[in-house]
Write a protein that holds these residues in place. Structure first.
Motif, PDB file in Angstrom:
ATOM      1  N   SER A  36      -4.442  -0.593  10.190  1.00  0.00           N
ATOM      2  CA  SER A  36      -5.230  -1.261  11.879  1.00  0.00           C
ATOM      3  C   SER A  36      -5.569  -0.436  12.684  1.00  0.00           C
ATOM      4  CB  SER A  36      -4.435  -2.802  12.638  1.00  0.00           C
ATOM      5  OG  SER A  36      -5.201  -3.254  13.039  1.00  0.00           O
ATOM      6  N   ALA A  37      -4.667   0.503  12.873  1.00  0.00           N
ATOM      7  CA  ALA A  37      -4.773   0.610  14.831  1.00  0.00           C
ATOM      8  C   ALA A  37      -5.229   2.708  13.748  1.00  0.00           C
ATOM      9  CB  ALA A  37      -3.129   1.987  14.831  1.00  0.00           C
ATOM     10  N   GLU A  38      -5.099   3.431  12.712  1.00  0.00           N
ATOM     11  CA  GLU A  38      -6.050   4.573  11.968  1.00  0.00           C
ATOM     12  C   GLU A  38      -6.760   4.514  11.936  1.00  0.00           C
ATOM     13  OE1 GLU A  38      -5.015   7.002  13.983  1.00  0.00           O
ATOM     14  OE2 GLU A  38      -3.342   5.902  15.337  1.00  0.00           O
ATOM     15  N   GLY A  39      -7.147   3.172  10.829  1.00  0.00           N
ATOM     16  CA  GLY A  39      -7.997   3.132  10.055  1.00  0.00           C
ATOM     17  C   GLY A  39      -7.276   3.838   8.478  1.00  0.00           C
ATOM     18  N   TYR A  40      -7.666   3.247   6.921  1.00  0.00           N
ATOM     19  CA  TYR A  40      -7.196   3.222   5.942  1.00  0.00           C
ATOM     20  C   TYR A  40      -7.396   5.023   5.529  1.00  0.00           C
ATOM     21  CZ  TYR A  40      -5.461   3.495   0.951  1.00  0.00           C
ATOM     22  OH  TYR A  40      -5.378   3.955  -0.450  1.00  0.00           O
ATOM     23  N   THR A  41      -8.208   5.988   6.325  1.00  0.00           N
ATOM     24  CA  THR A  41      -8.219   7.789   5.398  1.00  0.00           C
ATOM     25  C   THR A  41      -6.641   7.957   7.095  1.00  0.00           C
ATOM     26  OG1 THR A  41     -10.531   7.425   5.147  1.00  0.00           O
ATOM     27  CG2 THR A  41      -9.319   9.334   5.594  1.00  0.00           C
ATOM     28  N   GLY A  42      -7.533   7.415   7.692  1.00  0.00           N
ATOM     29  CA  GLY A  42      -6.818   8.548   8.804  1.00  0.00           C
ATOM     30  C   GLY A  42      -4.460   7.919   8.925  1.00  0.00           C
ATOM     31  N   ALA A  43      -4.369   6.835   8.276  1.00  0.00           N
ATOM     32  CA  ALA A  43      -2.810   6.654   8.209  1.00  0.00           C
ATOM     33  C   ALA A  43      -2.761   7.342   7.112  1.00  0.00           C
ATOM     34  CB  ALA A  43      -3.117   4.924   8.757  1.00  0.00           C
ATOM     35  N   SER A  44      -1.825   8.207   6.852  1.00  0.00           N
ATOM     36  CA  SER A  44      -1.221   9.048   6.224  1.00  0.00           C
ATOM     37  C   SER A  44       0.470   8.453   5.851  1.00  0.00           C
ATOM     38  CB  SER A  44      -0.918   9.923   5.998  1.00  0.00           C
ATOM     39  OG  SER A  44       0.268  10.307   7.147  1.00  0.00           O
ATOM     40  N   ILE A  45       0.987   8.353   4.056  1.00  0.00           N
ATOM     41  CA  ILE A  45       2.129   8.159   3.764  1.00  0.00           C
ATOM     42  C   ILE A  45       2.866   8.563   5.324  1.00  0.00           C
ATOM     43  CG2 ILE A  45       3.639   8.306   2.277  1.00  0.00           C
ATOM     44  CD1 ILE A  45       2.020   5.840   1.543  1.00  0.00           C
ATOM     45  N   ARG A  46       3.208  10.426   5.526  1.00  0.00           N
ATOM     46  CA  ARG A  46       3.807  10.731   6.186  1.00  0.00           C
ATOM     47  C   ARG A  46       3.355   9.799   7.094  1.00  0.00           C
ATOM     48  NH1 ARG A  46       5.187  15.838   6.035  1.00  0.00           N
ATOM     49  NH2 ARG A  46       4.107  16.336   4.339  1.00  0.00           N
ATOM     50  N   MET A  47       2.880   9.774   8.339  1.00  0.00           N
ATOM     51  CA  MET A  47       2.599   8.724   9.257  1.00  0.00           C
ATOM     52  C   MET A  47       3.632   7.518   9.427  1.00  0.00           C
ATOM     53  SD  MET A  47      -1.281   8.885  10.285  1.00  0.00           S
ATOM     54  CE  MET A  47      -0.463   8.508  12.110  1.00  0.00           C
ATOM     55  N   ILE A  48       3.392   6.709   7.671  1.00  0.00           N
ATOM     56  CA  ILE A  48       4.112   5.818   8.232  1.00  0.00           C
ATOM     57  C   ILE A  48       5.371   5.897   8.048  1.00  0.00           C
ATOM     58  CG2 ILE A  48       4.591   3.588   6.598  1.00  0.00           C
ATOM     59  CD1 ILE A  48       1.371   3.959   5.812  1.00  0.00           C
ATOM     60  N   PRO A  64       4.189   4.006  -5.801  1.00  0.00           N
ATOM     61  CA  PRO A  64       3.649   5.224  -6.431  1.00  0.00           C
ATOM     62  C   PRO A  64       2.224   5.973  -5.724  1.00  0.00           C
ATOM     63  CG  PRO A  64       2.772   2.846  -8.112  1.00  0.00           C
ATOM     64  CD  PRO A  64       3.447   2.595  -6.621  1.00  0.00           C
ATOM     65  N   SER A  65       1.781   5.401  -5.006  1.00  0.00           N
ATOM     66  CA  SER A  65       0.104   5.716  -4.324  1.00  0.00           C
ATOM     67  C   SER A  65      -0.165   4.639  -3.076  1.00  0.00           C
ATOM     68  CB  SER A  65      -0.802   6.028  -5.287  1.00  0.00           C
ATOM     69  OG  SER A  65      -1.045   4.621  -5.215  1.00  0.00           O
ATOM     70  N   LYS A  66      -0.868   5.374  -2.271  1.00  0.00           N
ATOM     71  CA  LYS A  66      -1.196   4.647  -0.864  1.00  0.00           C
ATOM     72  C   LYS A  66      -2.160   3.847  -1.403  1.00  0.00           C
ATOM     73  CE  LYS A  66      -3.920   6.599   2.371  1.00  0.00           C
ATOM     74  NZ  LYS A  66      -3.982   6.814   3.239  1.00  0.00           N
ATOM     75  N   ASP A  67      -3.441   3.744  -2.033  1.00  0.00           N
ATOM     76  CA  ASP A  67      -3.607   2.618  -2.275  1.00  0.00           C
ATOM     77  C   ASP A  67      -3.116   1.837  -3.316  1.00  0.00           C
ATOM     78  OD1 ASP A  67      -6.477   4.364  -1.875  1.00  0.00           O
ATOM     79  OD2 ASP A  67      -6.872   5.130  -4.660  1.00  0.00           O
ATOM     80  N   ALA A  68      -2.261   2.618  -4.398  1.00  0.00           N
ATOM     81  CA  ALA A  68      -1.285   1.036  -4.355  1.00  0.00           C
ATOM     82  C   ALA A  68      -0.388   0.348  -3.489  1.00  0.00           C
ATOM     83  CB  ALA A  68      -0.015   1.782  -5.330  1.00  0.00           C
ATOM     84  N   LEU A  69       0.042   1.253  -2.395  1.00  0.00           N
ATOM     85  CA  LEU A  69       0.426   0.339  -1.129  1.00  0.00           C
ATOM     86  C   LEU A  69      -0.704  -0.381  -0.500  1.00  0.00           C
ATOM     87  CD1 LEU A  69       2.269   2.295   1.845  1.00  0.00           C
ATOM     88  CD2 LEU A  69       0.529   0.104   2.457  1.00  0.00           C
ATOM     89  N   LEU A  70      -1.906  -0.678  -0.379  1.00  0.00           N
ATOM     90  CA  LEU A  70      -2.537  -1.206   0.790  1.00  0.00           C
ATOM     91  C   LEU A  70      -3.317  -2.434  -0.642  1.00  0.00           C
ATOM     92  CD1 LEU A  70      -4.607  -1.963   2.213  1.00  0.00           C
ATOM     93  CD2 LEU A  70      -6.499  -0.653   1.567  1.00  0.00           C
ATOM     94  N   ASN A  71      -3.131  -2.074  -1.714  1.00  0.00           N
ATOM     95  CA  ASN A  71      -2.952  -3.164  -2.895  1.00  0.00           C
ATOM     96  C   ASN A  71      -2.273  -4.455  -2.579  1.00  0.00           C
ATOM     97  OD1 ASN A  71      -5.858  -3.043  -4.753  1.00  0.00           O
ATOM     98  ND2 ASN A  71      -5.243  -1.464  -5.720  1.00  0.00           N
ATOM     99  N   GLU A  72      -1.064  -4.141  -2.490  1.00  0.00           N
ATOM    100  CA  GLU A  72       0.304  -4.753  -2.354  1.00  0.00           C
ATOM    101  C   GLU A  72       0.575  -5.857  -0.876  1.00  0.00           C
ATOM    102  OE1 GLU A  72       4.765  -4.838  -2.600  1.00  0.00           O
ATOM    103  OE2 GLU A  72       3.862  -3.139  -4.046  1.00  0.00           O
TER     104      GLU A  72
END
Length: 223
Positions: A36-48, A64-72
């Protein structure tokens, strides 16, 4: 939309600072706030992972991926509302009463939770084909309002030129309850949102107070 109850099952390795195991609930909420703060592109798995105080491998054990995380994440945030709508259907309510109750409960929850959560449903990336599960969950939320508006138009309770547009607007109206830093309580904001929406749809606006009263008698909430 609000997240379901916390999972009690430990997942992943214990954290080095002595905090409990990372849970899926905790990971998803941290991801929601950062995205929400950084946008999907800006928020990396490392940052999370850094926000959670875990190794990136711990997150990849869950997703398994950031796309999978957002879907879930989108499915996870939508599910309590979808469960509520299913239970509400068991009351066999008139469309206007069911719509008021739906709008009130959704707006009340949204006005009471972390402001990062509703923003997830409006990410431009969700239009991409890899986010099919997220699109389906969001469409189900809008579909609930579309069905009620259609039923209300059919029985003469509502007047609506573009039901599909109105259904999308219903969802967006509930989400805005969290955006304005107003002194009114979540309940006051929720009633104001529901009244605004119904006033624009009712064929007989003078019925609004009666519709509100009937909706308030239904002892069912999202939480």
């Amino acid at each position: 939309m609000t997240p379901p109850a916390r999972s009690r099952r430990p997942i992943g390795r214990p954290r080095g600072d002595g905090r409990p195991h990372l849970t899926r609930h905790e990971a998803l909420l941290a991801a929601a706030r950062l995205i929400s703060a950084e946008g999907y592109t800006g928020a990396s798995i490392r940052m999370i992972a850094q926000e959670l105080g875990v190794a990136t491998a711990s997150l990849f054990n869950l997703f398994p991926s950031k796309d999978a995380l957002l879907n879930e994440l989108v499915v996870y945030l939508a599910q309590p509302s979808l469960d509520f709508y299913r239970r509400l259907g068991g009351f066999s309510l008139a469309p206007d009463v069911a719509l008021y109750k739906s709008l009130y409960e959704e707006a009340f929850v949204v006005a009471s939770v972390d402001p990062a959560l509703p923003a997830i449903f409006y990410l431009p990336e969700l239009r991409k084909p890899q986010f099919g599960p997220a699109q389906k969950a969001r469409a189900a939320l809008v579909g609930h309002y579309r069905a009620l508006i259609g039923a209300g138009c059919a029985d003469g309770a509502f007047v609506c030129d573009l039901p599909d547009l109105a259904a999308e607007q219903m969802l967006q109206l509930t989400e805005t309850s969290v955006l304005a830093a107003l002194p009114e309580s979540p309940a006051d904001r929720a009633h104001a949102s529901a009244r605004l929406a119904l006033r624009g749809l009712l064929a007989r606006p003078e019925r609004l107070d009666a519709v509100k009263a009937q909706a308030q008698r239904i002892k069912l909430t999202i939480l």
